[in-house]
Design an enzyme around this catalytic site. Structure first.
Site, mmCIF file in Angstrom:
data_model
loop_
_atom_site.group_PDB
_atom_site.id
_atom_site.type_symbol
_atom_site.label_atom_id
_atom_site.label_comp_id
_atom_site.label_asym_id
_atom_site.label_seq_id
_atom_site.Cartn_x
_atom_site.Cartn_y
_atom_site.Cartn_z
ATOM 1 N N SER A 114 0.820 -1.219 0.000
ATOM 2 C CA SER A 114 0.000 0.000 0.000
ATOM 3 C C SER A 114 0.849 1.262 0.000
ATOM 4 O O SER A 114 1.939 1.287 0.581
ATOM 5 C CB SER A 114 -0.877 0.042 1.262
ATOM 6 O OG SER A 114 -1.722 -1.069 1.323
ATOM 7 N N HIS B 117 -7.276 0.164 6.303
ATOM 8 C CA HIS B 117 -6.923 -1.235 6.551
ATOM 9 C C HIS B 117 -6.989 -1.590 8.035
ATOM 10 O O HIS B 117 -7.411 -2.686 8.392
ATOM 11 C CB HIS B 117 -5.542 -1.545 5.977
ATOM 12 C CG HIS B 117 -5.516 -1.513 4.478
ATOM 13 N ND1 HIS B 117 -6.249 -2.391 3.708
ATOM 14 C CD2 HIS B 117 -4.860 -0.702 3.599
ATOM 15 C CE1 HIS B 117 -6.046 -2.136 2.420
ATOM 16 N NE2 HIS B 117 -5.207 -1.109 2.320
#
Lengths: 456, 456, 456, 456
Positions: free
Chosen positions: D308, D382
């Site tokens: 990410s 997340h």
């Protein structure tokens, strides 16, 4: 298509094959003798379930062979996988005696080259059909390159392929699908690759050709080879018969944004996709089935017509010009074709038009090949389908290719449903070229011009 | 299946044919000479688009013929659509000279009965493949009825069908589909109709068999004949090997409501659907592909086994009892089989079991047909596939049919993936019957019993 | 539908639920307090991924409750899942101050019963939508049984369901599918079950209704509840307007074996399938979309008409006969309706026809409910859709049910595309009943008869 | 994406709208008052079939408005389509009296802005859902540009959209589909367009990302908006956790040509597609459902992890460097970040790594926003889903964008199925950031560094 793309595609396939091979436990690169042994093993198996893996293994091996080894493999097929002479002799003797059906059957079986059973068994593998088509493609390449007498033996293998493929790719097994922007990319990329008439540059170009309200595209598929189109045709909906290909390709053609306003369906590209299916004819079926589809969707359509190239015409014209018997009244003006960019000069173009169009009519209608059929292959295809040679379009294709191969001409072949059968029969029986009054007039004028007469 | 339903179905098909015929402009009922003429016309056409309508018309005509006319049509096919003797003689002479591939090819072409090309062209029609399978079904019926010598000529037509069908129905072209309660009714009604092992009474019965978490059913289809299954297999998920068919058929079997709790997949019915495809083998491929599917879905499955009928055993047993050499120590207890409803009397049943099971083992393992293979056709099928004769189940099928044809016995054939190949090869090479220790013991006991020894 | 079938189906669903519950670790049967706690937990979760399993668990618990516990659960929903009065008071005070959009928004949020958010979250579960529809079905049953004042609180839950379902089952989310013999059995069995107008006996009966060239059936589906049709309509293609239902149901109607010969599409049954979607209207959209579909497929169709029942007419007629003001000139002949099997006596039937048909016209055109709309619900539906009351068919339905509820009458409502909008508007604005001249004449005659005049 | 392509696409849509409008008889360009009138008409219609065409017409009008007119239209919606104050007052008074469910229901109905019913009715049009999402996109643009107080009224319209969309785009209605090279081009072009994390250059780039044995891509779709993905995630199969994005994007990553050899699924891009659905959360559901899919397909996968970006880190770091309290022991080495192409100098890069990685840990773990949650939006997403902040990868993204926004860092967030629930709950309840020992150590070191201590 850019190269890196094709390259990658190719790598991808090879990757998969290699993966398959490795998963099946194969390791070192095989050679043609191993493959021929694998083929024998497959023929000796009983044709049931274990045969599937034998077939997969043989095809994976073939894909691992380099070109030289493949050639040796084909030679091995020719030498060792024909039929048994003794069995043939015996069966023939029996047949000669009785001349009945059962003994004919025995003889037929004895004569069938073992290759045919081999190919049927290779077809048990899950991607078998496609691999066999691909294998024939390789074979055809070799046939082209070889000197005649030598090629004859390999030619027999090709006959075996043809025999089976004609049966497997019977029109009854084909599936017509519409191709549009909702078609999977895996298929569309093949449309880009296989377009043979007017090259498709890239995805944006494809989109322009497919994804508009006035466009249709249809392809034949075979259930066993999934995403691979066999043949496809591109169609533009139109008001009146189209004369020029460039506006269609550019997609500038959007006055017909409403499909229901069109009265004409123009077929502007038919492309065969599988070299390995050469000689198995689909085009005829495709055109007629597409006409049915379009009539169902858009009942107001009245004309079904092609906008077709005239490959070979420029070549023929050059030969004419080289022919000493050509009257000066033609020779002089034709010399202007050597002017660079003549097609951009309206006056010049207009002068040439009055001479070249009649000659094109003559070329298409009168010039025949050894079998007494039209010399031009595109004409042969559409006339054989029952179409009419309807119109010759000046400056129909002003691409470099169009100018070079056909002096910029394109032709409309018209499919009149009520006349197709009769045209077709006359063509088959008497090689009659069905043509419009306009084309007939042009041809007549050409005849006069050839005699040096004033062609009015 | 109740009759009215079949009747209606039949009417429906006939209706459609009639409609087709009428739309195509046909009127009066055709006869066999018209049909033979239509076939000649089709062969003389050039195999392209006009052939489609010729093919449709010919098939529609065939469907209009009555049975007597169809017989005459087949006779005409045998007489007039074979090959040309002169062309064969010539091709053979050339082949004899050169013995090369090109001349073999010529000979092969000359020997091919014209019927094969005719069938390939009939296949152009939209429902052609199915109609041809149907046509062969009619032919097979005639072959069964005819006296031998006379049937031989028609037999050649059948060879032509077989040759083509083996190619068209190549496993590479077949599609495996799961059948369940989400399957179209048009297919399910065919499952009801074609179930050959344990009849399905009606839709409720079908639902009980298919629509439960512990049931699976798979069929092979061919893309060109749409909704018509070629063969299908019914599977029950189970804990341990099943012994009896009645609980499975009744759907009472729901202790395994969670498929993930099963360790065994029991194949309890395999039915060929198309009489017209007799001799084209699918069953082997089907079983192995279904095993793959099930392993993928339910990785915890450990046993793949059948619960199979033993047709012919009762007949064989009766012959044994009629054999004078049978020792009295067997004859006397076997006489109890004549007691009505013996299977409902536990004591009696238990006594019979000790004698009949060994005899069944003997029947399955030792009794061979003319080709040296097991007499029992179901055993031949599974042993040929590489399965093991694993267990004989007493009172496995207590339906009237089960009692009558197999004294109530059923057999488990076990497919052990690692042994399949070896079993198969031993069976093909040496006709070895792979069987479990238990079955071997039973057979040994039978041998002793036959000698009148005490079979403990 | 036989009972055992439904029974089994029910068991099957319960089985699956139980399996789900067990796999999710549930054990003992839950009660309503546990379920209400689970609902609170779901509302307190943050609405993201963990909510899915909370929702599944709550729905599985609901399915495990017995009827009494479900009632208590609904009572709990009414009591504890409304809104917070204090928050409403506060929001209202603020709104009163500003009267602007933001404060309105706050007030709206404060007023939304927490049940609505609960239902939206229960909808996260994979079968959630269907389970909620099913849950409302249970609620509606309770509403019917309860005394009025008591039902009011539960009625609020129903309002929450209605509010959400109107949004979720918006026509924009519905999918129209054709139902035929190629439809999955899982859907067809629901067609059998849900047919509300003319019961379908079994699969053979279904096949007769669906699987013929002159039949069409369409249903609306919602993507989230898969195989469950919401509403469906059955259509028979016809030459001219049909008068009688029995030939259509019997499938004897096959003079129109060629759909292209039909000029009329007759809608002979419209059935709502989901009790739990009561009040969410689909029928109107369905009819109009089906008309579009049919016009596309069969452009030659000219008439779109229903063959509809007249429920309630017999009841109304009985009341008339009991009314003392009825002139003897009507009372006496009407008494003949008490003759058993009067419809089988042609003379008697003919006499009754001249009296009953005018009265039916009067019933349909003049008799109104409290809201000033036609008393007959079927008439309300079609007139509200913009159809015309076109024809009253004597002996249109001679089944026991048809005779009992409507003295054997059926009605054709005609959908004339150009008139629909105007009819609809007049009906909505002025309750005008659009009717044909024939029906108007009948009504006029009825008026005279009512006055004792000779009704010629 | 080249511009001409987008341009053409846009023209195409406009074309279709114009065509629709013309076919519906519209002519001159409408203005906002006409559209508001059309909306009123739609609300006054009875919500049945005629409403469909009213809805289509209104949407077509909206598409014809220019931007200024659209703004006026939204203002009109805010002013004239709220609720009726008098009705609210009355309903509130009644509710205040009884506090029961029925009166709450009345109040709720009275408070619902008429816009909501309007939007539900616009949704009747065939492309309604998509058009409404598109309309909200336009509204959001205006909200961003407006000064606060003024925007508030338009904000209420947005609240209405949100309320409906949360219901319509409930996860229960979403459909997960795999995206690969067999996906229709119409969808793939949207993947190209909507990829927000790592831009896709063109079709060849797309193919590299999607069409390899080690790639997977999944998207959520809504049945009513067809080809438009709502959100999608790209996955690379990997051996071990990936550290760098460039090899993945370049597709050089083919050591894992056999997917069954992978032990890790790396999520390297999650893109929301519909601006008009902002705030309706799908990502959480998507990731978890994709994990399920992958586990089913490839049971050997052990790690589910993201690779990410860290948007905002470079900005934060710059602020740190500008902070006077930063100890010189940090300030000096950090100054080296200003060296051009520092990442290409291994020694320099290594020196920076020892300082920047700890600071990144600190940034991710300690820096919070106003709501007490992590400052970094990707971390919020997340961690909120229950993932663990697992590893910080030095030089994980050395693209210009990666260097600029995150000093080249990327982060692995790890989804450990057994921990998700607990992590999620701790995050929600206590804003706890779940992180690995490695990250904790880095953070600890950062703390020491901040105090000027030697951070070993």
């Amino acid at each position: 298509m850019n190269m890196s793309f094709l390259q990658e595609l190719f790598n991808n396939i090879t990757q998969r094959d290699a993966l398959l091979w490795r998963r099946q436990g194969g390791s070192a690169t095989p050679d043609h003798t191993q493959l021929l042994d694998a083929c024998r093993g497959l023929l000796e198996s009983d044709g049931e379930a274990s045969s599937i893996s034998l077939a997969s293994r043989a095809l994976a091996m073939y894909n691992q062979l380099d070109e030289a080894e493949r050639t040796r493999f084909f030679e091995g097929l020719a030498d060792d996988f024909a039929a048994e002479p003794a069995r043939i002799d015996e069966a023939y003797a029996a047949y000669r005696e009785t001349r009945d059906n059962p003994s004919l059957q025995q003889l037929f079986d004895a004569c069938e080259p073992r290759r045919q059973e081999l190919f049927r068994r290779l077809n048990l593998a899950s991607n078998g059909t496609y691999e066999l088509v691909h294998m024939r493609e390789g074979l055809l390449g070799r046939l082209r390159e070889r000197p005649r007498p030598d090629a004859k033996e390999l030619g027999a293998i090709d006959a075996d392929f043809s025999h089976l493929f004609a049966s497997w790719f019977n029109r009854g097994f084909l599936v017509l699908k519409r191709i549009d922007w909702h078609t999977p990319a895996a298929i569309l990329e093949k449309i880009i690759r296989y377009e043979a008439v007017h090259e498709i540059q890239d995805w944006n170009d494809l989109r322009r050709r497919l994804d508009a309200l006035d466009r249709r595209c249809f392809a034949f598929f075979h259930p066993a080879i999934g995403d691979e189109p066999l043949i496809f045709v591109e169609v533009a909906l139109h008001k009146g018969l189209p004369q020029q290909i460039q506006p269609i390709l550019a997609g500038e053609h959007r006055e017909i944004d409403d499909p229901e306003a069109a009265d004409t369906a123009a077929f502007f590209g038919i492309s065969n996709c599988q070299t390995g299916l050469r000689g198995i004819s689909f085009g005829n079926f495709l055109i007629k089935q597409v006409v049915q589809e379009l009539k169902q969707e858009l009942p107001q359509l009245r004309h079904f017509v092609t906008l077709s190239p005239v490959p070979g015409f420029a070549h023929w014209l050059t030969e004419c010009r080289n022919d000493e018997s050509l009257p000066a009244s033609l020779r002089t003006p034709l010399a202007e074709l050597d002017t660079p960019d003549w097609h951009l000069d309206p006056g010049l173009s207009e002068r040439l038009k009055t001479i070249v169009k009649p000659l094109a009519a003559r070329y298409l209608v009168e010039e025949k090949n050894a079998r007494g059929l039209p010399l031009n292959p595109v004409a042969r295809f559409h006339l054989g389908n029952g179409a009419e040679l309807h119109r010759i379009n000046w400056l129909g294709d002003i691409s470099a290719k169009g100018l070079q191969q056909a002096v910029g001409l394109m032709v409309n072949y018209l499919y009149v449903l009520d006349d197709i059968e009769r045209n077709h029969e006359n063509y088959i029986a008497k090689a009659t070229v069905a043509c419009s009054g306009e084309v007939r007039d042009l041809n007549r004028r050409a005849r006069k011009m050839a005699k040096g007469e004033n062609a009015k």
